[in-house]
Each structure stands twice: as structure tokens, then as C-alpha cells.
Write a protein that holds these residues in place. Structure first.
Motif, PDB file in Angstrom:
ATOM      1  N   THR A  66       0.872  -1.176   0.000  1.00 44.58           N
ATOM      2  CA  THR A  66       0.000   0.000   0.000  1.00 44.58           C
ATOM      3  C   THR A  66       0.907   1.224   0.000  1.00 44.58           C
ATOM      4  OG1 THR A  66      -0.078   0.241   2.410  1.00 44.58           O
ATOM      5  CG2 THR A  66      -1.715  -1.220   1.388  1.00 44.58           C
ATOM      6  N   LEU A  67       0.371   2.368  -0.384  1.00 41.45           N
ATOM      7  CA  LEU A  67       1.180   3.580  -0.371  1.00 41.45           C
ATOM      8  C   LEU A  67       1.685   3.890   1.032  1.00 41.45           C
ATOM      9  CD1 LEU A  67      -0.506   6.145  -2.813  1.00 41.45           C
ATOM     10  CD2 LEU A  67       1.571   4.800  -3.153  1.00 41.45           C
ATOM     11  N   TYR A  68       0.859   3.605   2.030  1.00 36.49           N
ATOM     12  CA  TYR A  68       1.281   3.868   3.401  1.00 36.49           C
ATOM     13  C   TYR A  68       2.482   2.988   3.769  1.00 36.49           C
ATOM     14  CZ  TYR A  68       1.370   4.120   8.462  1.00 36.49           C
ATOM     15  OH  TYR A  68       1.788   4.276   9.765  1.00 36.49           O
ATOM     16  N   ASP A  69       2.397   1.684   3.443  1.00 41.20           N
ATOM     17  CA  ASP A  69       3.499   0.767   3.752  1.00 41.20           C
ATOM     18  C   ASP A  69       4.789   1.217   3.058  1.00 41.20           C
ATOM     19  OD1 ASP A  69       1.845  -0.803   5.275  1.00 41.20           O
ATOM     20  OD2 ASP A  69       1.355  -2.176   3.626  1.00 41.20           O
ATOM     21  N   ILE A  70       4.660   1.600   1.791  1.00 39.85           N
ATOM     22  CA  ILE A  70       5.834   2.025   1.027  1.00 39.85           C
ATOM     23  C   ILE A  70       6.416   3.301   1.620  1.00 39.85           C
ATOM     24  CG2 ILE A  70       6.653   2.794  -1.245  1.00 39.85           C
ATOM     25  CD1 ILE A  70       4.389   1.044  -2.454  1.00 39.85           C
ATOM     26  N   SER A  71       5.548   4.231   1.997  1.00 38.43           N
ATOM     27  CA  SER A  71       6.024   5.489   2.578  1.00 38.43           C
ATOM     28  C   SER A  71       6.776   5.243   3.875  1.00 38.43           C
ATOM     29  CB  SER A  71       4.849   6.445   2.814  1.00 38.43           C
ATOM     30  OG  SER A  71       4.054   6.010   3.905  1.00 38.43           O
ATOM     31  N   GLN A  72       6.307   4.299   4.679  1.00 40.47           N
ATOM     32  CA  GLN A  72       6.973   3.970   5.932  1.00 40.47           C
ATOM     33  C   GLN A  72       8.320   3.301   5.681  1.00 40.47           C
ATOM     34  OE1 GLN A  72       5.690   4.788   9.239  1.00 40.47           O
ATOM     35  NE2 GLN A  72       4.712   6.101   7.694  1.00 40.47           N
ATOM     36  N   THR A  73       8.377   2.464   4.652  1.00 44.14           N
ATOM     37  CA  THR A  73       9.630   1.779   4.315  1.00 44.14           C
ATOM     38  C   THR A  73      10.734   2.764   3.970  1.00 44.14           C
ATOM     39  OG1 THR A  73       8.467  -0.181   3.500  1.00 44.14           O
ATOM     40  CG2 THR A  73      10.728   0.155   2.711  1.00 44.14           C
ATOM     41  N   TYR A  74      10.380   3.822   3.227  1.00 47.33           N
ATOM     42  CA  TYR A  74      11.391   4.765   2.748  1.00 47.33           C
ATOM     43  C   TYR A  74      11.467   6.049   3.564  1.00 47.33           C
ATOM     44  CZ  TYR A  74      11.650   1.684  -1.289  1.00 47.33           C
ATOM     45  OH  TYR A  74      11.822   0.590  -2.108  1.00 47.33           O
ATOM     46  N   ILE A  99       8.443   6.143  -8.239  1.00 47.32           N
ATOM     47  CA  ILE A  99       9.662   6.899  -7.996  1.00 47.32           C
ATOM     48  C   ILE A  99       9.670   7.350  -6.532  1.00 47.32           C
ATOM     49  CG2 ILE A  99      10.957   8.992  -8.573  1.00 47.32           C
ATOM     50  CD1 ILE A  99       9.678   8.842 -11.360  1.00 47.32           C
ATOM     51  N   ILE A 100      10.766   7.050  -5.834  1.00 45.62           N
ATOM     52  CA  ILE A 100      10.920   7.447  -4.442  1.00 45.62           C
ATOM     53  C   ILE A 100      11.801   8.692  -4.394  1.00 45.62           C
ATOM     54  CG2 ILE A 100      11.628   6.717  -2.138  1.00 45.62           C
ATOM     55  CD1 ILE A 100       9.383   5.019  -3.401  1.00 45.62           C
ATOM     56  N   PRO A 101      11.326   9.793  -3.813  1.00 46.31           N
ATOM     57  CA  PRO A 101      12.162  10.998  -3.732  1.00 46.31           C
ATOM     58  C   PRO A 101      13.508  10.687  -3.116  1.00 46.31           C
ATOM     59  CG  PRO A 101       9.934  11.465  -2.990  1.00 46.31           C
ATOM     60  CD  PRO A 101      10.027   9.974  -3.158  1.00 46.31           C
ATOM     61  N   LYS A 102      14.564  11.208  -3.714  1.00 48.73           N
ATOM     62  CA  LYS A 102      15.916  10.861  -3.272  1.00 48.73           C
ATOM     63  C   LYS A 102      16.209  11.429  -1.891  1.00 48.73           C
ATOM     64  CE  LYS A 102      18.488  14.694  -5.405  1.00 48.73           C
ATOM     65  NZ  LYS A 102      19.104  15.210  -4.207  1.00 48.73           N
ATOM     66  N   LYS A 103      16.955  10.657  -1.121  1.00 48.14           N
ATOM     67  CA  LYS A 103      17.329  11.069   0.223  1.00 48.14           C
ATOM     68  C   LYS A 103      18.843  11.016   0.413  1.00 48.14           C
ATOM     69  CE  LYS A 103      13.118  11.512   1.917  1.00 48.14           C
ATOM     70  NZ  LYS A 103      12.587  12.789   2.432  1.00 48.14           N
ATOM     71  N   GLY A 104      19.567  10.763  -0.667  1.00 53.46           N
ATOM     72  CA  GLY A 104      21.016  10.634  -0.558  1.00 53.46           C
ATOM     73  C   GLY A 104      21.706  11.981  -0.627  1.00 53.46           C
ATOM     74  N   GLU A 105      22.995  11.972  -0.992  1.00 54.48           N
ATOM     75  CA  GLU A 105      23.757  13.206  -1.082  1.00 54.48           C
ATOM     76  C   GLU A 105      24.865  13.064  -2.119  1.00 54.48           C
ATOM     77  OE1 GLU A 105      26.457  13.789   2.453  1.00 54.48           O
ATOM     78  OE2 GLU A 105      25.213  12.162   3.217  1.00 54.48           O
ATOM     79  N   TRP A 106      25.482  14.200  -2.444  1.00 50.07           N
ATOM     80  CA  TRP A 106      26.561  14.220  -3.433  1.00 50.07           C
ATOM     81  C   TRP A 106      27.903  14.225  -2.726  1.00 50.07           C
ATOM     82  CZ3 TRP A 106      24.997  13.476  -8.297  1.00 50.07           C
ATOM     83  CH2 TRP A 106      23.693  13.816  -8.631  1.00 50.07           C
ATOM     84  N   TYR A 107      28.901  13.597  -3.359  1.00 49.24           N
ATOM     85  CA  TYR A 107      30.239  13.530  -2.777  1.00 49.24           C
ATOM     86  C   TYR A 107      31.269  13.827  -3.866  1.00 49.24           C
ATOM     87  CZ  TYR A 107      34.501  11.701  -0.655  1.00 49.24           C
ATOM     88  OH  TYR A 107      35.781  11.575  -0.167  1.00 49.24           O
ATOM     89  N   ILE A 108      32.249  14.666  -3.548  1.00 46.72           N
ATOM     90  CA  ILE A 108      33.325  14.983  -4.490  1.00 46.72           C
ATOM     91  C   ILE A 108      34.521  14.098  -4.181  1.00 46.72           C
ATOM     92  CG2 ILE A 108      34.825  16.784  -5.410  1.00 46.72           C
ATOM     93  CD1 ILE A 108      32.822  18.830  -4.411  1.00 46.72           C
ATOM     94  N   VAL A 109      34.967  13.323  -5.154  1.00 48.45           N
ATOM     95  CA  VAL A 109      36.098  12.411  -4.971  1.00 48.45           C
ATOM     96  C   VAL A 109      37.374  13.206  -4.681  1.00 48.45           C
ATOM     97  CG1 VAL A 109      37.538  10.653  -6.067  1.00 48.45           C
ATOM     98  CG2 VAL A 109      35.052  10.677  -6.457  1.00 48.45           C
ATOM     99  N   GLN A 110      38.099  12.755  -3.661  1.00 48.60           N
ATOM    100  CA  GLN A 110      39.351  13.405  -3.269  1.00 48.60           C
ATOM    101  C   GLN A 110      40.524  12.472  -3.528  1.00 48.60           C
ATOM    102  OE1 GLN A 110      38.982  15.068   0.773  1.00 48.60           O
ATOM    103  NE2 GLN A 110      36.797  14.646   0.569  1.00 48.60           N
ATOM    104  N   SER A 111      41.726  13.051  -3.488  1.00 47.48           N
ATOM    105  CA  SER A 111      42.937  12.271  -3.704  1.00 47.48           C
ATOM    106  C   SER A 111      43.011  11.131  -2.697  1.00 47.48           C
ATOM    107  CB  SER A 111      44.163  13.181  -3.555  1.00 47.48           C
ATOM    108  OG  SER A 111      45.351  12.450  -3.692  1.00 47.48           O
TER     109      SER A 111
END
Length: 267
Positions: A66-74, A99-111
Motif C-alpha cells: 500500500t502507499l502507506y506501507d511504502i512510505s513507511q519503508t522509505y 519513484i521514491i524521492p531521493k534522500k542521498g547526497e553528493w560527494y566529491i572524490v578526493q585524492s
């Protein structure tokens, strides 16, 4: 769950828009928009069409969902889920892709970075990062590359605190104001970010800003540094320098890393 990098979202420039505002609207760094559209400057014009790289997390509806179950999962609301998928009611069907709204982040690769080290830091698997960024060669990432880090699907685990902030330049910012805000010398910001003109930073630019401790003596790693050079410069014991910073490999230090300094040895 599936992650995919979707490059086919288009945005037509309207009057008054700039790359900074567009990057904020879609949650995508200015550098990525410029790279995707082969832009060599930040100049854009009304009516121009830009391709916006966005991350999408896909949930395939299973029997009993259900939409509720999916919303709780994410960890999102039903309202967010419906808005993102243009749903007018809560009826969903088996096999439907949401489509699940993204919750991640961006990272810049370092040496010195590797996918394994990045995955450990953020508590996600290497495969998750590979899938999220459509990487064809797992062993190849490069300094300055922008990676999308999906949120961990596992329970939170204690991880090392990040050694640097990735700061996105905002309107009115200057290197002086950023250095004061984070208590990092301007010269250090210039060196670790390879800035050729200190008076010319731009809105949306991503800068590596070291996280410095409130107390104690420390050193911020700059290009060309080695543990031996640092130890000799401050007249400290290299083994002790490694110990107090939890280092196991003397060859693995990175630009922008903050190293606490032990007491100097007696000469």
C-alpha cells in the motif's frame, strides 16, 4: 530496490533564472549540470534547454503493498509519494514502478579515495554507488568526480566523522567569509581547492572545507604533504602522529584531511 541515473529531464530557461537557482531546484550540483550540457561558462539564456541529471530510486509494487506501507519503508510521507508520481488517488497495482524521492547526497572524490573507502564512510555498498552512478569501471574514479551516494538501506552504524565539508558557494560568499565561518585560513582553502583567482569564486561552486577541531594543535593536509614531512616540520614522532589520528597506512592521507598533532619531541 533499484537506483537509476535519469538524464532525460529537461529544463527550459526562463527569465531571471541562473544555474545556481536551477541546481537548488533539482538538488543537483552546478558542476554536474554544466558537465552534462557541455557548458564552459555559467552563462545561460532564455529559452535554452538544459538536460538535468537526477537520481531516482525505483520501488516496484508487490502484492500486498500500500502507499502507506511504502512510505513507511522509505521514510517519506504518502503525500510526497503521490506528488512525485503524479498520483490522484491511493490506488496502486502489482508491478507498478514508483519513484521514491531521493534522500542521498553528493560527494566529491578526493585524492586517495576508493569506492570501498567511500562506501564504508557512508554505510552503503560499493554496488549501490556503482549502480547509482552508472559506473562501468568499478576500479576507476578520479579526483573531482561528483558521485551520488544513495541512502543506506541498512540500520545506521557508527562511522568515522567526515574529515571535510563540501561547501556550495552561495550569493554574497567570499573566500574570506567562508574562512571565517569555518575557521580555516584563506591560504589553505586556496591550496586544497586549487583556486587560481581568490577573488573569483562563483555561485554553486563546490569547495572542500576542512573540519577543524575546537581545541588542540592540528595540521591540514595540502598537496605534496607526506606524514614524514609533516612530522619533521612540527618536530613530532611519526608513529605517534599515526596513532592519535587512527592511521594504519602512512601513505594514505588526503588533501584537506585534518591531522591532530602530538606534543613535539625533545631535540
Amino acid at each position: 530496490m533499484l537506483w537509476r541515473l535519469k538524464y532525460m529531464i529537461t529544463h527550459v530557461i526562463k527569465e531571471g533564472e541562473n544555474l545556481w537557482g536551477i541546481s537548488q531546484k533539482y538538488g543537483v550540483p552546478v558542476q554536474m549540470i554544466m558537465k552534462q550540457n557541455n557548458l564552459t561558462s555559467r552563462i545561460i539564456y532564455i529559452g535554452q534547454t538544459l538536460i538535468i541529471p537526477t537520481m531516482e530510486q525505483i520501488h516496484i509494487v508487490k502484492s500486498g503493498d500500500t502507499l502507506y506501507d511504502i512510505s513507511q519503508t522509505y521514510g517519506i510521507s504518502v503525500k510526497e509519494l503521490m506528488k512525485t508520481n503524479n498520483l490522484t488517488n491511493t490506488v496502486i497495482y502489482v508491478g507498478q514502478k514508483l519513484i521514491i524521492p531521493k534522500k542521498g547526497e553528493w560527494y566529491i572524490v578526493q585524492s586517495g579515495d576508493t569506492l570501498f573507502a567511500i562506501s564504508r564512510r557512508y554505510g552503503v555498498s560499493v554496488q549501490d554507488i556503482v549502480d547509482a552512478n552508472n559506473l562501468s569501471d568499478v576500479g576507476y574514479i578520479y579526483v573531482g568526480q561528483t558521485l551520488y551516494i544513495p541512502p543506506s538501506s541498512e540500520p545506521s552504524q557508527p562511522t568515522e566523522p567526515p574529515e571535510v565539508n563540501v561547501y556550495i558557494v552561495k550569493p554574497g560568499d567570499s573566500l574570506n567569509s567562508i574562512s571565517i565561518q569555518y575557521n580555516v585560513p584563506i591560504d589553505t582553502l586556496i591550496i586544497i581547492n586549487n583556486i587560481s583567482d581568490p577573488d573569483n569564486i562563483y555561485i554553486g561552486q563546490m569547495l572542500i572545507v576542512p573540519i577543524v577541531p575546537e581545541t588542540g594543535e592540528y595540521h591540514i593536509v595540502v598537496p605534496g604533504d607526506t606524514l614524514t614531512k609533516i612530522a619533521e616540520y612540527y618536530t613530532v614522532n611519526r608513529s605517534e602522529l599515526m596513532r592519535i589520528n587512527g592511521l594504519t597506512d602512512p601513505n594514505k592521507i588526503r588533501v584537506g584531511q585534518v591531522l591532530m598533532l602530538p606534543p613535539p619531541v625533545s631535540v
